[in-house]
Motif scaffolding. Structure first.
Motif, PDB file in Angstrom:
ATOM      1  N   TYR A 177       0.849  -1.188   0.000  1.00 28.40           N
ATOM      2  CA  TYR A 177       0.000   0.000   0.000  1.00 28.40           C
ATOM      3  C   TYR A 177       0.888   1.243   0.000  1.00 28.40           C
ATOM      4  CZ  TYR A 177      -3.697  -3.176   1.723  1.00 28.40           C
ATOM      5  OH  TYR A 177      -4.596  -4.186   1.888  1.00 28.40           O
ATOM      6  N   PHE A 178       0.497   2.240  -0.795  1.00 28.25           N
ATOM      7  CA  PHE A 178       1.217   3.502  -0.831  1.00 28.25           C
ATOM      8  C   PHE A 178       0.490   4.537   0.029  1.00 28.25           C
ATOM      9  CE2 PHE A 178       2.568   1.144  -4.514  1.00 28.25           C
ATOM     10  CZ  PHE A 178       3.936   1.385  -4.553  1.00 28.25           C
ATOM     11  N   PRO A 179       1.176   5.628   0.419  1.00 26.31           N
ATOM     12  CA  PRO A 179       0.569   6.611   1.328  1.00 26.31           C
ATOM     13  C   PRO A 179      -0.762   7.186   0.854  1.00 26.31           C
ATOM     14  CG  PRO A 179       2.920   6.986   1.187  1.00 26.31           C
ATOM     15  CD  PRO A 179       2.594   5.935   0.154  1.00 26.31           C
ATOM     16  N   SER A 180      -0.970   7.272  -0.467  1.00 24.94           N
ATOM     17  CA  SER A 180      -2.211   7.863  -0.982  1.00 24.94           C
ATOM     18  C   SER A 180      -3.354   6.865  -1.113  1.00 24.94           C
ATOM     19  CB  SER A 180      -1.949   8.519  -2.341  1.00 24.94           C
ATOM     20  OG  SER A 180      -1.392   7.582  -3.254  1.00 24.94           O
ATOM     21  N   TYR A 181      -3.127   5.616  -0.668  1.00 25.19           N
ATOM     22  CA  TYR A 181      -4.187   4.607  -0.707  1.00 25.19           C
ATOM     23  C   TYR A 181      -5.377   5.057   0.132  1.00 25.19           C
ATOM     24  CZ  TYR A 181      -6.733   0.433   0.809  1.00 25.19           C
ATOM     25  OH  TYR A 181      -7.720  -0.459   1.126  1.00 25.19           O
ATOM     26  N   ILE A 182      -6.581   4.886  -0.430  1.00 24.44           N
ATOM     27  CA  ILE A 182      -7.810   5.222   0.292  1.00 24.44           C
ATOM     28  C   ILE A 182      -8.836   4.117   0.057  1.00 24.44           C
ATOM     29  CG2 ILE A 182      -9.725   6.843   0.538  1.00 24.44           C
ATOM     30  CD1 ILE A 182      -7.913   9.026  -0.539  1.00 24.44           C
ATOM     31  N   ALA A 183      -9.411   3.616   1.125  1.00 29.54           N
ATOM     32  CA  ALA A 183     -10.536   2.679   1.022  1.00 29.54           C
ATOM     33  C   ALA A 183     -11.762   3.373   1.593  1.00 29.54           C
ATOM     34  CB  ALA A 183     -10.244   1.396   1.780  1.00 29.54           C
ATOM     35  N   THR A 184     -12.832   3.381   0.848  1.00 30.09           N
ATOM     36  CA  THR A 184     -14.031   4.106   1.283  1.00 30.09           C
ATOM     37  C   THR A 184     -15.102   3.204   1.871  1.00 30.09           C
ATOM     38  OG1 THR A 184     -14.995   3.965  -0.933  1.00 30.09           O
ATOM     39  CG2 THR A 184     -13.647   5.904  -0.437  1.00 30.09           C
ATOM     40  N   ASP A 198       0.046 -11.570   7.880  1.00 30.61           N
ATOM     41  CA  ASP A 198       1.013 -10.570   8.332  1.00 30.61           C
ATOM     42  C   ASP A 198       0.601  -9.197   7.847  1.00 30.61           C
ATOM     43  OD1 ASP A 198       3.759  -9.909   9.499  1.00 30.61           O
ATOM     44  OD2 ASP A 198       3.921  -9.060   7.486  1.00 30.61           O
ATOM     45  N   SER A 199       0.979  -8.197   8.616  1.00 30.95           N
ATOM     46  CA  SER A 199       0.856  -6.804   8.199  1.00 30.95           C
ATOM     47  C   SER A 199       1.924  -6.008   8.917  1.00 30.95           C
ATOM     48  CB  SER A 199      -0.526  -6.241   8.532  1.00 30.95           C
ATOM     49  OG  SER A 199      -0.576  -4.842   8.277  1.00 30.95           O
ATOM     50  N   THR A 200       2.494  -5.035   8.220  1.00 27.16           N
ATOM     51  CA  THR A 200       3.452  -4.157   8.881  1.00 27.16           C
ATOM     52  C   THR A 200       2.736  -3.066   9.673  1.00 27.16           C
ATOM     53  OG1 THR A 200       3.640  -2.826   6.856  1.00 27.16           O
ATOM     54  CG2 THR A 200       5.264  -4.584   7.183  1.00 27.16           C
ATOM     55  N   ASP A 201       1.393  -3.066   9.627  1.00 22.28           N
ATOM     56  CA  ASP A 201       0.595  -2.122  10.416  1.00 22.28           C
ATOM     57  C   ASP A 201      -0.744  -2.777  10.747  1.00 22.28           C
ATOM     58  OD1 ASP A 201      -0.747  -0.064  11.613  1.00 22.28           O
ATOM     59  OD2 ASP A 201      -0.636   1.312   9.926  1.00 22.28           O
ATOM     60  N   ASN A 202      -0.778  -3.553  11.813  1.00 23.01           N
ATOM     61  CA  ASN A 202      -1.992  -4.291  12.164  1.00 23.01           C
ATOM     62  C   ASN A 202      -3.174  -3.379  12.495  1.00 23.01           C
ATOM     63  OD1 ASN A 202      -1.184  -6.970  11.833  1.00 23.01           O
ATOM     64  ND2 ASN A 202      -0.272  -7.081  13.880  1.00 23.01           N
ATOM     65  N   GLN A 203      -2.900  -2.178  12.989  1.00 28.33           N
ATOM     66  CA  GLN A 203      -3.979  -1.283  13.394  1.00 28.33           C
ATOM     67  C   GLN A 203      -4.788  -0.753  12.214  1.00 28.33           C
ATOM     68  OE1 GLN A 203      -4.824  -0.824  16.709  1.00 28.33           O
ATOM     69  NE2 GLN A 203      -3.305  -2.457  16.852  1.00 28.33           N
ATOM     70  N   SER A 204      -4.281  -0.900  11.001  1.00 26.94           N
ATOM     71  CA  SER A 204      -5.005  -0.385   9.835  1.00 26.94           C
ATOM     72  C   SER A 204      -6.145  -1.301   9.398  1.00 26.94           C
ATOM     73  CB  SER A 204      -4.043  -0.170   8.658  1.00 26.94           C
ATOM     74  OG  SER A 204      -3.465  -1.401   8.245  1.00 26.94           O
ATOM     75  N   LEU A 205      -6.179  -2.532   9.912  1.00 23.76           N
ATOM     76  CA  LEU A 205      -7.251  -3.471   9.580  1.00 23.76           C
ATOM     77  C   LEU A 205      -8.389  -3.329  10.582  1.00 23.76           C
ATOM     78  CD1 LEU A 205      -8.388  -5.973   8.022  1.00 23.76           C
ATOM     79  CD2 LEU A 205      -7.190  -7.392   9.720  1.00 23.76           C
ATOM     80  N   LEU A 206      -9.584  -3.005  10.069  1.00 17.62           N
ATOM     81  CA  LEU A 206     -10.779  -2.922  10.897  1.00 17.62           C
ATOM     82  C   LEU A 206     -11.772  -3.971  10.418  1.00 17.62           C
ATOM     83  CD1 LEU A 206     -11.395   0.961  10.918  1.00 17.62           C
ATOM     84  CD2 LEU A 206      -9.824  -0.376  12.358  1.00 17.62           C
ATOM     85  N   LEU A 207     -12.476  -4.613  11.340  1.00 16.88           N
ATOM     86  CA  LEU A 207     -13.483  -5.596  10.955  1.00 16.88           C
ATOM     87  C   LEU A 207     -14.631  -5.601  11.956  1.00 16.88           C
ATOM     88  CD1 LEU A 207     -12.831  -8.070  13.054  1.00 16.88           C
ATOM     89  CD2 LEU A 207     -11.188  -8.760  11.334  1.00 16.88           C
ATOM     90  N   THR A 258      -3.393   5.236   6.210  1.00 11.04           N
ATOM     91  CA  THR A 258      -2.521   5.653   7.312  1.00 11.04           C
ATOM     92  C   THR A 258      -1.511   6.707   6.871  1.00 11.04           C
ATOM     93  OG1 THR A 258      -0.858   3.944   6.865  1.00 11.04           O
ATOM     94  CG2 THR A 258      -2.682   3.365   8.350  1.00 11.04           C
ATOM     95  N   GLY A 259      -1.367   6.918   5.562  1.00 12.39           N
ATOM     96  CA  GLY A 259      -0.387   7.877   5.079  1.00 12.39           C
ATOM     97  C   GLY A 259       1.022   7.330   5.005  1.00 12.39           C
ATOM     98  N   ASN A 260       1.167   6.013   5.191  1.00 12.95           N
ATOM     99  CA  ASN A 260       2.483   5.377   5.151  1.00 12.95           C
ATOM    100  C   ASN A 260       2.511   4.250   4.127  1.00 12.95           C
ATOM    101  OD1 ASN A 260       3.489   6.898   7.429  1.00 12.95           O
ATOM    102  ND2 ASN A 260       2.235   5.572   8.727  1.00 12.95           N
ATOM    103  N   ILE A 261       3.695   3.891   3.699  1.00 15.18           N
ATOM    104  CA  ILE A 261       3.867   2.668   2.912  1.00 15.18           C
ATOM    105  C   ILE A 261       3.779   1.482   3.873  1.00 15.18           C
ATOM    106  CG2 ILE A 261       5.522   1.279   1.607  1.00 15.18           C
ATOM    107  CD1 ILE A 261       6.569   3.817   0.337  1.00 15.18           C
ATOM    108  N   ARG A 262       2.999   0.473   3.508  1.00 13.71           N
ATOM    109  CA  ARG A 262       2.887  -0.712   4.350  1.00 13.71           C
ATOM    110  C   ARG A 262       2.637  -1.931   3.481  1.00 13.71           C
ATOM    111  NH1 ARG A 262      -2.993   0.182   5.637  1.00 13.71           N
ATOM    112  NH2 ARG A 262      -3.397   1.985   4.353  1.00 13.71           N
ATOM    113  N   TYR A 263       2.833  -3.082   4.065  1.00 14.91           N
ATOM    114  CA  TYR A 263       2.710  -4.348   3.349  1.00 14.91           C
ATOM    115  C   TYR A 263       1.807  -5.294   4.134  1.00 14.91           C
ATOM    116  CZ  TYR A 263       7.048  -2.764   1.055  1.00 14.91           C
ATOM    117  OH  TYR A 263       7.995  -2.038   0.373  1.00 14.91           O
ATOM    118  N   ALA A 264       1.216  -6.236   3.415  1.00 10.69           N
ATOM    119  CA  ALA A 264       0.391  -7.249   4.068  1.00 10.69           C
ATOM    120  C   ALA A 264       0.394  -8.523   3.231  1.00 10.69           C
ATOM    121  CB  ALA A 264      -1.042  -6.750   4.258  1.00 10.69           C
ATOM    122  N   THR A 265       0.138  -9.642   3.896  1.00 10.73           N
ATOM    123  CA  THR A 265       0.028 -10.939   3.226  1.00 10.73           C
ATOM    124  C   THR A 265      -1.212 -11.657   3.754  1.00 10.73           C
ATOM    125  OG1 THR A 265       2.436 -11.096   3.092  1.00 10.73           O
ATOM    126  CG2 THR A 265       1.190 -13.106   2.687  1.00 10.73           C
TER     127      THR A 265
END
Length: 289
Positions: A177-184, A198-207, A258-265
């Motif tokens: 994910y790039f900083p400008s990624y937006i999910a609506t 895995d995620s380099t930012d677990n807090q970005s996942l909401l469910l 989040t405004g950051n580069i991050r990765y997930a699997t």
């Protein structure tokens, strides 16, 4: 009667998340929407995967002819018999980094797609950026099959993965994910199960657990008992939309900006030769409102 498979799963869950052992998996999904477990692949494994992914991205962006060749291989693969085993057309490399709002790059890996391109397009075997990434995905995928089998057995769905191959059809999705990624808006996965590896930012996942109607406030970041370290990880199992005929409903989720580069699997367990029927699922809220 307790089957060997059921006993194996509960022993597994005892070590993964002791407080859940008194709660059947069906109820766990109904109450919170997910099951947390302790994954055996830690940050070292996934950080290496993301480094290989960055090499692959750079290779395809600087050598678009190779990206086109992989796309052609994917188009040929989805016309083969093996495609039906996965019941989806999502394979290969998707560069949406320049698409407004999307701003992500992903790769959908499966063992059959890997073997197909290496046998039908032997030139790929000579490109280290491609081979290193595919081999890393293969090693991660190998760890998922038994878990999906045992989860299905615990739900009384031992036969949903039955096929000539003897194991579930699994797709590994790696995302940058790039900083400008937006999910609506949240979404449901078109899977039997999804496993957030895995995620380099677990807090970005909401469910949220499935319910008749949703608001934004229903969605939150899962509480985790396990952390991301070199040799272990917190992994989350959720049901997808391919189990509704058994009254098991999918967990909606969203990855927020989040405004950051991050990765997930993520590992997706599909259903062999399955044709998805249209289901009327609960509408999901727009996070822009």
């Amino acid at each position: 009667m307790v089957t060997r498979k059921t006993l194996f799963l509960w022993i597994f869950l005892l070590f993964a998340f002791p407080s859940l052992c008194a709660l059947p998996l069906t109820e766990q999904f109904k109450q919170v929407g997910y099951l947390e477990m302790c994954g055996k692949h830690g940050a070292a494994t996934f950080d290496a995967l993301y480094a290989y992914f960055d090499e692959l991205i750079e290779f395809f962006q600087t050598n678009p002819a190779w990206a086109q060749k992989l796309y052609s291989a994917k188009e040929r693969f989805i016309r083969s018999k093996d495609r039906n085993y996965y019941a989806t057309d999502f394979f290969g490399f998707y560069d949406e980094s320049a698409r407004e709002g999307r701003s992500q790059i992903s790769f959908y890996y499966s063992i059959h797609f890997h073997e197909f391109i290496c046998s039908h397009y032997k030139e790929f075997n000579q490109v280290p950026e491609i081979i290193r990434f595919l081999q890393a995905c293969r090693q991660i995928q190998k760890s998922c099959g038994n878990l999906f089998d045992e989860a299905a057995a615990e739900l009384g769905l031992e036969t949903i993965f039955s096929s000539e191959y003897g194991h579930p059809p699994i797709i590994i999705k790696t995302i940058k994910y790039f900083p400008s990624y937006i999910a609506t808006k949240p979404h449901y996965d078109g899977t039997a199960f999804s496993l957030f590896l895995d995620s380099t930012d677990n807090q970005s996942l909401l469910l949220a657990p499935y319910k008749p109607s949703f608001t934004i406030d229903d969605f939150s970041s899962p509480l985790r008992k396990f952390s991301r370290s070199d040799n272990q990880n917190s992994i989350l199992l959720i049901p997808g939309a391919l189990l509704t005929e058994f009254s098991i409903y999918p967990t909606p989720h969203i990855v927020i900006q989040t405004g950051n580069i991050r990765y997930a699997t993520i590992a997706f367990a599909m259903r062999p030769n399955y044709i998805l029927e249209k289901n009327e699922l609960s509408p999901l809220p727009n996070f822009n409102h």
